[in-house]
Motif scaffolding. Structure first.
Motif, PDB file in Angstrom:
ATOM      1  N   MET A   1       0.856  -1.183   0.000  1.00 30.41           N
ATOM      2  CA  MET A   1       0.000   0.000   0.000  1.00 30.41           C
ATOM      3  C   MET A   1       0.896   1.238   0.000  1.00 30.41           C
ATOM      4  N   SER A   2       0.565   2.226  -0.814  1.00 33.26           N
ATOM      5  CA  SER A   2       1.334   3.457  -0.946  1.00 33.26           C
ATOM      6  C   SER A   2       1.151   4.350   0.280  1.00 33.26           C
ATOM      7  N   SER A   3       2.212   5.080   0.626  1.00 39.41           N
ATOM      8  CA  SER A   3       2.111   6.040   1.719  1.00 39.41           C
ATOM      9  C   SER A   3       1.926   7.453   1.164  1.00 39.41           C
ATOM     10  N   GLU A   4       1.574   7.537  -0.120  1.00 36.50           N
ATOM     11  CA  GLU A   4       1.339   8.817  -0.774  1.00 36.50           C
ATOM     12  C   GLU A   4       0.232   9.605  -0.096  1.00 36.50           C
ATOM     13  N   SER A   5       0.335  10.927  -0.182  1.00 36.04           N
ATOM     14  CA  SER A   5      -0.745  11.785   0.306  1.00 36.04           C
ATOM     15  C   SER A   5      -1.893  11.747  -0.692  1.00 36.04           C
ATOM     16  N   PRO A   6      -3.116  11.853  -0.184  1.00 35.60           N
ATOM     17  CA  PRO A   6      -4.263  11.865  -1.090  1.00 35.60           C
ATOM     18  C   PRO A   6      -4.240  13.106  -1.987  1.00 35.60           C
ATOM     19  N   GLN A   7      -4.577  12.908  -3.242  1.00 33.78           N
ATOM     20  CA  GLN A   7      -4.723  14.000  -4.206  1.00 33.78           C
ATOM     21  C   GLN A   7      -6.212  14.190  -4.435  1.00 33.78           C
ATOM     22  N   VAL A   8      -6.725  15.391  -4.175  1.00 37.35           N
ATOM     23  CA  VAL A   8      -8.159  15.651  -4.252  1.00 37.35           C
ATOM     24  C   VAL A   8      -8.466  16.522  -5.463  1.00 37.35           C
ATOM     25  N   THR A   9      -9.475  16.117  -6.216  1.00 36.77           N
ATOM     26  CA  THR A   9      -9.937  16.890  -7.363  1.00 36.77           C
ATOM     27  C   THR A   9     -11.457  17.008  -7.316  1.00 36.77           C
ATOM     28  N   ASP A  10     -11.953  18.054  -7.946  1.00 36.30           N
ATOM     29  CA  ASP A  10     -13.391  18.265  -8.071  1.00 36.30           C
ATOM     30  C   ASP A  10     -13.848  17.606  -9.368  1.00 36.30           C
ATOM     31  N   ALA A  11     -14.563  16.513  -9.247  1.00 42.94           N
ATOM     32  CA  ALA A  11     -15.154  15.842 -10.412  1.00 42.94           C
ATOM     33  C   ALA A  11     -16.551  16.440 -10.589  1.00 42.94           C
ATOM     34  N   SER A  12     -16.590  17.685 -11.088  1.00 42.86           N
ATOM     35  CA  SER A  12     -17.841  18.442 -11.100  1.00 42.86           C
ATOM     36  C   SER A  12     -18.935  17.763 -11.922  1.00 42.86           C
ATOM     37  N   GLY A  13     -18.569  17.030 -12.955  1.00 42.73           N
ATOM     38  CA  GLY A  13     -19.567  16.311 -13.745  1.00 42.73           C
ATOM     39  C   GLY A  13     -20.302  15.266 -12.928  1.00 42.73           C
ATOM     40  N   ALA A  14     -19.615  14.690 -11.946  1.00 42.70           N
ATOM     41  CA  ALA A  14     -20.202  13.681 -11.060  1.00 42.70           C
ATOM     42  C   ALA A  14     -20.711  14.302  -9.762  1.00 42.70           C
ATOM     43  N   LYS A  15     -20.533  15.619  -9.612  1.00 42.52           N
ATOM     44  CA  LYS A  15     -20.939  16.359  -8.404  1.00 42.52           C
ATOM     45  C   LYS A  15     -20.333  15.758  -7.145  1.00 42.52           C
ATOM     46  N   ARG A  16     -19.009  15.570  -7.223  1.00 45.65           N
ATOM     47  CA  ARG A  16     -18.306  15.038  -6.058  1.00 45.65           C
ATOM     48  C   ARG A  16     -16.828  15.403  -6.124  1.00 45.65           C
ATOM     49  N   TYR A  17     -16.245  15.472  -4.944  1.00 47.98           N
ATOM     50  CA  TYR A  17     -14.797  15.565  -4.836  1.00 47.98           C
ATOM     51  C   TYR A  17     -14.284  14.141  -4.739  1.00 47.98           C
ATOM     52  N   GLU A  18     -13.153  13.903  -5.372  1.00 52.47           N
ATOM     53  CA  GLU A  18     -12.551  12.565  -5.351  1.00 52.47           C
ATOM     54  C   GLU A  18     -11.142  12.657  -4.787  1.00 52.47           C
ATOM     55  N   ALA A  19     -10.821  11.738  -3.889  1.00 46.94           N
ATOM     56  CA  ALA A  19      -9.465  11.635  -3.350  1.00 46.94           C
ATOM     57  C   ALA A  19      -8.849  10.371  -3.927  1.00 46.94           C
ATOM     58  N   ARG A  20      -7.663  10.522  -4.471  1.00 48.94           N
ATOM     59  CA  ARG A  20      -6.949   9.374  -5.036  1.00 48.94           C
ATOM     60  C   ARG A  20      -5.599   9.239  -4.345  1.00 48.94           C
ATOM     61  N   VAL A  21      -5.229   8.008  -4.105  1.00 47.10           N
ATOM     62  CA  VAL A  21      -3.923   7.685  -3.533  1.00 47.10           C
ATOM     63  C   VAL A  21      -3.258   6.737  -4.516  1.00 47.10           C
ATOM     64  N   GLY A  22      -2.108   7.141  -5.014  1.00 41.95           N
ATOM     65  CA  GLY A  22      -1.425   6.314  -6.004  1.00 41.95           C
ATOM     66  C   GLY A  22      -2.280   6.082  -7.245  1.00 41.95           C
ATOM     67  N   GLY A  23      -3.125   7.050  -7.576  1.00 40.21           N
ATOM     68  CA  GLY A  23      -3.990   6.945  -8.742  1.00 40.21           C
ATOM     69  C   GLY A  23      -5.280   6.178  -8.528  1.00 40.21           C
ATOM     70  N   LYS A  24      -5.427   5.549  -7.358  1.00 40.10           N
ATOM     71  CA  LYS A  24      -6.630   4.755  -7.067  1.00 40.10           C
ATOM     72  C   LYS A  24      -7.621   5.569  -6.249  1.00 40.10           C
ATOM     73  N   LEU A  25      -8.909   5.426  -6.594  1.00 38.21           N
ATOM     74  CA  LEU A  25      -9.948   6.142  -5.870  1.00 38.21           C
ATOM     75  C   LEU A  25      -9.982   5.667  -4.422  1.00 38.21           C
ATOM     76  N   ALA A  26      -9.788   6.610  -3.498  1.00 38.93           N
ATOM     77  CA  ALA A  26      -9.721   6.276  -2.077  1.00 38.93           C
ATOM     78  C   ALA A  26     -10.911   6.816  -1.298  1.00 38.93           C
ATOM     79  N   GLY A  27     -11.564   7.850  -1.837  1.00 38.98           N
ATOM     80  CA  GLY A  27     -12.712   8.423  -1.141  1.00 38.98           C
ATOM     81  C   GLY A  27     -13.413   9.460  -1.988  1.00 38.98           C
ATOM     82  N   ILE A  28     -14.658   9.750  -1.602  1.00 37.57           N
ATOM     83  CA  ILE A  28     -15.472  10.745  -2.312  1.00 37.57           C
ATOM     84  C   ILE A  28     -16.256  11.580  -1.309  1.00 37.57           C
ATOM     85  N   SER A  29     -16.629  12.761  -1.744  1.00 30.26           N
ATOM     86  CA  SER A  29     -17.563  13.602  -0.994  1.00 30.26           C
ATOM     87  C   SER A  29     -18.516  14.211  -2.022  1.00 30.26           C
ATOM     88  N   THR A  30     -19.797  13.831  -1.945  1.00 28.64           N
ATOM     89  CA  THR A  30     -20.776  14.298  -2.920  1.00 28.64           C
ATOM     90  C   THR A  30     -21.381  15.622  -2.471  1.00 28.64           C
TER      91      THR A  30
END
Length: 103
Positions: A1-30
């Motif tokens: 498992m990566s110890s990378e910091s989460p990278q958060v982007t606004d996926a406005s088309g999906a109406k959610r923020y997405e957090a990715r760790v090592g490129g993998k979806l780790a969490g969302i906030s709708t």
């Protein structure tokens, strides 16, 4: 498992923020967004990423963006509401109803 910091982007088309760790979806906030307000509805972190700061990264990035846009925040999501309660420097973002109507 990566110890990378989460990278958060606004996926406005999906109406959610997405957090990715090592490129993998780790969490969302709708959310639902208007020009003046953003209402957070639900935040979810994948079990494999719990306890690694993913939820906090989502909250901080989303709230920082709301501040930059001049939006107030309606935290219908218990996680976001709790996060704001534990970070009083974000309390100024909370939406306060203007109506003074009472029965």
């Amino acid at each position: 498992m990566s110890s990378e910091s989460p990278q958060v982007t606004d996926a406005s088309g999906a109406k959610r923020y997405e957090a990715r760790v090592g490129g993998k979806l780790a969490g969302i906030s709708t959310y639902i967004r208007t020009p003046e307000l953003i209402a957070f509805l639900h935040t979810e972190v994948e079990p494999a990423y719990e306890g690694r700061g993913v939820g906090s990264a989502l909250a901080r990035a989303a709230l920082d963006e709301a501040r930059a846009r001049g939006q107030k925040v309606l935290a219908a999501c218990p996680f976001i509401a709790g996060w704001i309660a534990h970070h009083p420097d974000y309390a100024d973002l909370e939406y306060q109803p203007r109506s003074k109507v009472s029965d």
